[in-house]
Design a protein around this motif. Structure first.
Motif, PDB file in Angstrom:
ATOM      1  N   SER A 120      -6.064  -4.434  -1.380  1.00  0.00           N
ATOM      2  CA  SER A 120      -5.690  -5.843  -1.473  1.00  0.00           C
ATOM      3  C   SER A 120      -4.461  -6.029  -2.363  1.00  0.00           C
ATOM      4  O   SER A 120      -3.542  -6.790  -2.034  1.00  0.00           O
ATOM      5  CB  SER A 120      -6.872  -6.648  -2.014  1.00  0.00           C
ATOM      6  OG  SER A 120      -6.511  -7.996  -2.217  1.00  0.00           O
ATOM      7  N   GLU A 121      -4.441  -5.311  -3.491  1.00  0.00           N
ATOM      8  CA  GLU A 121      -3.304  -5.443  -4.403  1.00  0.00           C
ATOM      9  C   GLU A 121      -2.015  -4.915  -3.780  1.00  0.00           C
ATOM     10  O   GLU A 121      -0.952  -5.528  -3.898  1.00  0.00           O
ATOM     11  CB  GLU A 121      -3.598  -4.697  -5.714  1.00  0.00           C
ATOM     12  CG  GLU A 121      -4.602  -5.389  -6.609  1.00  0.00           C
ATOM     13  CD  GLU A 121      -4.719  -4.711  -7.961  1.00  0.00           C
ATOM     14  OE1 GLU A 121      -4.093  -3.639  -8.145  1.00  0.00           O
ATOM     15  OE2 GLU A 121      -5.436  -5.236  -8.834  1.00  0.00           O
ATOM     16  N   LEU A 122      -2.093  -3.784  -3.101  1.00  0.00           N
ATOM     17  CA  LEU A 122      -0.888  -3.198  -2.501  1.00  0.00           C
ATOM     18  C   LEU A 122      -0.381  -4.018  -1.325  1.00  0.00           C
ATOM     19  O   LEU A 122       0.809  -3.947  -0.971  1.00  0.00           O
ATOM     20  CB  LEU A 122      -1.160  -1.752  -2.066  1.00  0.00           C
ATOM     21  CG  LEU A 122      -1.431  -0.749  -3.199  1.00  0.00           C
ATOM     22  CD1 LEU A 122      -1.716   0.636  -2.629  1.00  0.00           C
ATOM     23  CD2 LEU A 122      -0.265  -0.685  -4.172  1.00  0.00           C
ATOM     24  N   PRO A 127       3.680  -6.684  -4.082  1.00  0.00           N
ATOM     25  CA  PRO A 127       2.499  -5.869  -4.376  1.00  0.00           C
ATOM     26  C   PRO A 127       2.140  -5.892  -5.858  1.00  0.00           C
ATOM     27  O   PRO A 127       3.006  -6.003  -6.721  1.00  0.00           O
ATOM     28  CB  PRO A 127       2.912  -4.457  -3.935  1.00  0.00           C
ATOM     29  CG  PRO A 127       4.068  -4.655  -3.021  1.00  0.00           C
ATOM     30  CD  PRO A 127       4.780  -5.879  -3.512  1.00  0.00           C
ATOM     31  N   GLU A 128       0.826  -5.751  -6.114  1.00  0.00           N
ATOM     32  CA  GLU A 128       0.330  -5.569  -7.474  1.00  0.00           C
ATOM     33  C   GLU A 128      -0.012  -4.091  -7.656  1.00  0.00           C
ATOM     34  O   GLU A 128      -0.541  -3.454  -6.748  1.00  0.00           O
ATOM     35  CB  GLU A 128      -0.919  -6.424  -7.705  1.00  0.00           C
ATOM     36  CG  GLU A 128      -0.653  -7.914  -7.714  1.00  0.00           C
ATOM     37  CD  GLU A 128       0.081  -8.348  -8.963  1.00  0.00           C
ATOM     38  OE1 GLU A 128      -0.042  -7.635  -9.991  1.00  0.00           O
ATOM     39  OE2 GLU A 128       0.764  -9.377  -8.922  1.00  0.00           O
ATOM     40  N   ASN A 173       9.360  -4.299 -11.594  1.00  0.00           N
ATOM     41  CA  ASN A 173      10.527  -4.596 -10.772  1.00  0.00           C
ATOM     42  C   ASN A 173      10.287  -4.322  -9.287  1.00  0.00           C
ATOM     43  O   ASN A 173      11.243  -4.269  -8.502  1.00  0.00           O
ATOM     44  CB  ASN A 173      11.735  -3.769 -11.252  1.00  0.00           C
ATOM     45  CG  ASN A 173      12.172  -4.138 -12.659  1.00  0.00           C
ATOM     46  OD1 ASN A 173      12.769  -5.179 -12.879  1.00  0.00           O
ATOM     47  ND2 ASN A 173      11.835  -3.287 -13.625  1.00  0.00           N
ATOM     48  N   ASN A 174       8.998  -4.113  -8.921  1.00  0.00           N
ATOM     49  CA  ASN A 174       8.625  -3.863  -7.526  1.00  0.00           C
ATOM     50  C   ASN A 174       9.429  -2.703  -6.938  1.00  0.00           C
ATOM     51  O   ASN A 174       9.939  -2.760  -5.827  1.00  0.00           O
ATOM     52  CB  ASN A 174       8.841  -5.130  -6.676  1.00  0.00           C
ATOM     53  CG  ASN A 174       8.148  -5.031  -5.325  1.00  0.00           C
ATOM     54  OD1 ASN A 174       7.204  -4.257  -5.154  1.00  0.00           O
ATOM     55  ND2 ASN A 174       8.632  -5.804  -4.355  1.00  0.00           N
ATOM     56  N   ALA A 175       9.505  -1.596  -7.740  1.00  0.00           N
ATOM     57  CA  ALA A 175      10.310  -0.452  -7.301  1.00  0.00           C
ATOM     58  C   ALA A 175       9.514   0.846  -7.338  1.00  0.00           C
ATOM     59  O   ALA A 175      10.096   1.930  -7.439  1.00  0.00           O
ATOM     60  CB  ALA A 175      11.546  -0.338  -8.193  1.00  0.00           C
ATOM     61  N   VAL A 176       8.188   0.750  -7.243  1.00  0.00           N
ATOM     62  CA  VAL A 176       7.352   1.954  -7.289  1.00  0.00           C
ATOM     63  C   VAL A 176       7.353   2.625  -5.923  1.00  0.00           C
ATOM     64  O   VAL A 176       7.031   2.000  -4.913  1.00  0.00           O
ATOM     65  CB  VAL A 176       5.904   1.602  -7.697  1.00  0.00           C
ATOM     66  CG1 VAL A 176       5.034   2.858  -7.679  1.00  0.00           C
ATOM     67  CG2 VAL A 176       5.881   0.964  -9.076  1.00  0.00           C
ATOM     68  N   ASP A 177       7.700   3.915  -5.902  1.00  0.00           N
ATOM     69  CA  ASP A 177       7.664   4.693  -4.658  1.00  0.00           C
ATOM     70  C   ASP A 177       6.284   5.349  -4.561  1.00  0.00           C
ATOM     71  O   ASP A 177       6.120   6.535  -4.856  1.00  0.00           O
ATOM     72  CB  ASP A 177       8.781   5.741  -4.662  1.00  0.00           C
ATOM     73  CG  ASP A 177       8.815   6.556  -3.371  1.00  0.00           C
ATOM     74  OD1 ASP A 177       8.089   6.193  -2.427  1.00  0.00           O
ATOM     75  OD2 ASP A 177       9.553   7.562  -3.327  1.00  0.00           O
ATOM     76  N   ILE A 178       5.300   4.570  -4.167  1.00  0.00           N
ATOM     77  CA  ILE A 178       3.924   5.049  -4.161  1.00  0.00           C
ATOM     78  C   ILE A 178       3.728   6.195  -3.183  1.00  0.00           C
ATOM     79  O   ILE A 178       2.979   7.137  -3.429  1.00  0.00           O
ATOM     80  CB  ILE A 178       2.944   3.884  -3.866  1.00  0.00           C
ATOM     81  CG1 ILE A 178       1.509   4.272  -4.236  1.00  0.00           C
ATOM     82  CG2 ILE A 178       3.036   3.447  -2.424  1.00  0.00           C
ATOM     83  CD1 ILE A 178       1.244   4.269  -5.699  1.00  0.00           C
TER      84      ILE A 178
END
Length: 531
Positions: A120-122, A127-128, A173-178
């Motif tokens: 849900s968060e992603l 995204p959270e 900064n919404n820049a995570v390369d998950i």
């Protein structure tokens, strides 16, 4: 010593365990030095003995919660180490709860809630990453736990790539390369895992699942890798423990005794009841009272201990718990007892068959083997609470009659008459009664067999010498005898000083008869039984 919080799960069969115990018996035979026996002898006849070989005695004290927990940890470590030593096939597996258990339902629901929250968060816009960051932090700690102390380069790389402070800044900064982080984690797992996990890593690399499902699979494989790491540690620890097994287990148990009031309560009760039984059996009769006037037959310490060991073989677990000194072997003892009960019943059935039918089926080993195998299968699991022995014996008698009729017809003998079949069935079903003469005969001779093995300093030479009437189960009896003797020898080697201290106090606490000093009897007994 339990590692990673895993629960020990033995995957070896009873037979495998037995073979391991046999090897430990050979090892403990070589460990049983004269000094150990001398220590035991001195403790029978003296109130003071050295610290390292005689359990200390202290008045009961009130334990704090920390002391109770420490004693529990000592017992857990002792059980864990004992299992590693006696069972070379012992290893750990990740927890596998029964499908219909409440714990599994609760755990699955909690896990599902976590993964649903992560998804849900992603999927939020933007995204959270709160749950994802906690997940990555846990994965980082697991990966670091796999590293050897000298793997500094790999440790530095993991800390740099999975830098939680940096990932939190990227999340802001919404820049995570998950996806990139997942790829790095899988690659690192591939460098660390055992070869047996290569296929699992390959599936992770080729996975087309969404990121949440991928991380669930990553955690599943990490659990397998943790088990592999623990088992690798166990394999490396086993030779060290085996070299020092007696000293280690005795010291661990000594620490429990020192910290816990009444730590040997059940052991003392066990030995005391055996001693009282032996004393009552040696009370002089009217015929020899005059010859033994002023004397009372006092059983020797080894006589008491051997009788006590024999009682362990038929222990009633519903009435009382095992002695504390046997608790680490409870599973093995239960399995041995179940097998012994099963094959005693098989022997009783076949004795009835051959005594009832006689000549026409004598000298036919193939028939005997078929009847034995068939009866064994039908009586398998007879130790289970819901097993109905009488119903099973009715089925056994029906199958035996069919097999006998077939064999008799093939040899041109008349088939069993209906009256003989009814008689045979009645005799077979009657062995459920405790006073049945065939049952009593078999049980008595089995007890004689095991007593000979327990008392003999070289029991291996007596394994094949089964009493008359037990030939049908000779191979099984020899195997069970070897397992039981190995357990007894190893137990005696570790806990001998504790037994010596208990028996000395029970036998010599009151003033002995002047005509025949009990200490002299104890000294003679130990000397004559020295092996």
């Amino acid at each position: 010593m339990p590692l990673y919080g895993e629960r020990p799960t033995s995957t070896s069969s009873g037979e495998d365990q037995g073979s391991d115990v046999e090897s430990s018996s050979e090892r403990c035979d070589s460990m049983t030095s004269n000094s150990d026996l001398d220590c035991s002898r001195e403790s029978f006849t003296s109130d003071c003995s050295s610290k390292h070989c005689t359990p200390s005695s202290s008045p009961p004290k009130t334990l704090s919660l920390d002391e109770v927990m420490e004693s529990a940890r000592d017992l857990s470590n002792l059980s864990f180490a004992h299992e590693i030593i006696v069972n070379r096939n012992f290893h750990l597996e990740p927890d596998c709860l029964p499908q219909d258990s409440l714990w599994k339902v609760v755990r699955d629901n909690v896990h599902k809630a976590f993964w649903d929250m992560l998804e849900s968060e992603l999927n939020d816009n933007p995204p959270e990453y709160g749950q994802a960051i906690r997940l990555l932090e846990e994965i980082r700690e697991i990966l670091l736990s796999f590293l050897n102390p000298g793997a500094n380069r790999m440790r530095t790389q993991i800390m740099e790539v999975l830098d939680m402070d940096l990932i939190r800044q990227q999340a802001d900064n919404n820049a995570v390369d998950i996806q990139g982080l997942a790829s790095y984690i899988i690659t690192t797992m591939g460098k660390m895992c055992a070869p047996v996990r290569d296929e699992e890593i390959k599936k992770l690399r080729e996975s087309q699942d969404n990121i949440v499902t991928l991380f669930r699979e990553i955690f599943r494989v990490l659990d397998l890798m943790k088990a592999d790491m623990v088992n690798f540690t166990i394999d490396n620890l086993r030779p060290v423990l085996q070299r020092q097994s007696v000293e280690y287990e005795r010291a661990k148990f000594q620490s429990v005794v020192e910290k816990t009031p009444n730590a040997l309560e059940h052991t003392t009760s066990w030995i005391k009841s055996v001693l009282e039984e032996l004393l009552s059996a040696t009370i002089p009769t009217d015929q020899n009272k005059s010859q033994r006037k002023g004397q009372q037959a006092v059983p020797g310490p080894f006589q008491v201990l051997n009788a006590a060991f024999l009682r362990i073989l038929t222990w009633d677990y519903d009435k009382s718990p095992l002695p504390e000194t046997w608790m680490t072997d409870e599973i093995r003892l239960r399995e041995l007892q179940w097998k012994l009960q099963q094959f005693q019943t098989v022997n009783e059935v076949l004795l009835i068959v051959y005594s009832s039918i006689g000549g026409p089926i004598q000298g036919m080993p193939t028939l005997s083997d078929r009847l034995k195998q068939m009866t064994s299968v039908l009586l398998d699991g007879m130790h289970n609470p819901d097993f109905k022995l009488e119903e099973a014996l009715e089925g056994v008698s029906a199958h035996i009659c069919c097999e006998l009729n077939k064999s008799l017809t093939e040899r041109n003998y008349p088939a069993l008459t209906p009256a003989l079949q009814v008689s045979l069935k009645g005799q077979i079903c009657s062995i459920t009664q405790k006073d049945n003469p065939i049952r009593s005969l078999v049980e008595d001779r089995v007890q004689q067999y095991f007593m000979v093995l327990v008392c003999d300093p070289k029991p291996q030479t007596k394994l094949e010498q089964v009493p008359a009437g037990l030939t049908v189960i000779k191979p099984e009896l020899a195997l069970m005898g070897a397992k039981f003797v190995s357990l007894v020898n190893y137990n005696k080697t570790i806990y001998g000083p504790f037994y010596a201290d208990i028996i000395r106090k029970l036998m010599f606490s009151s003033n002995p008869p002047a005509a025949n000093h009990p200490q002299d009897i104890a000294q003679d007994s130990v000397t004559s039984n020295k092996n």
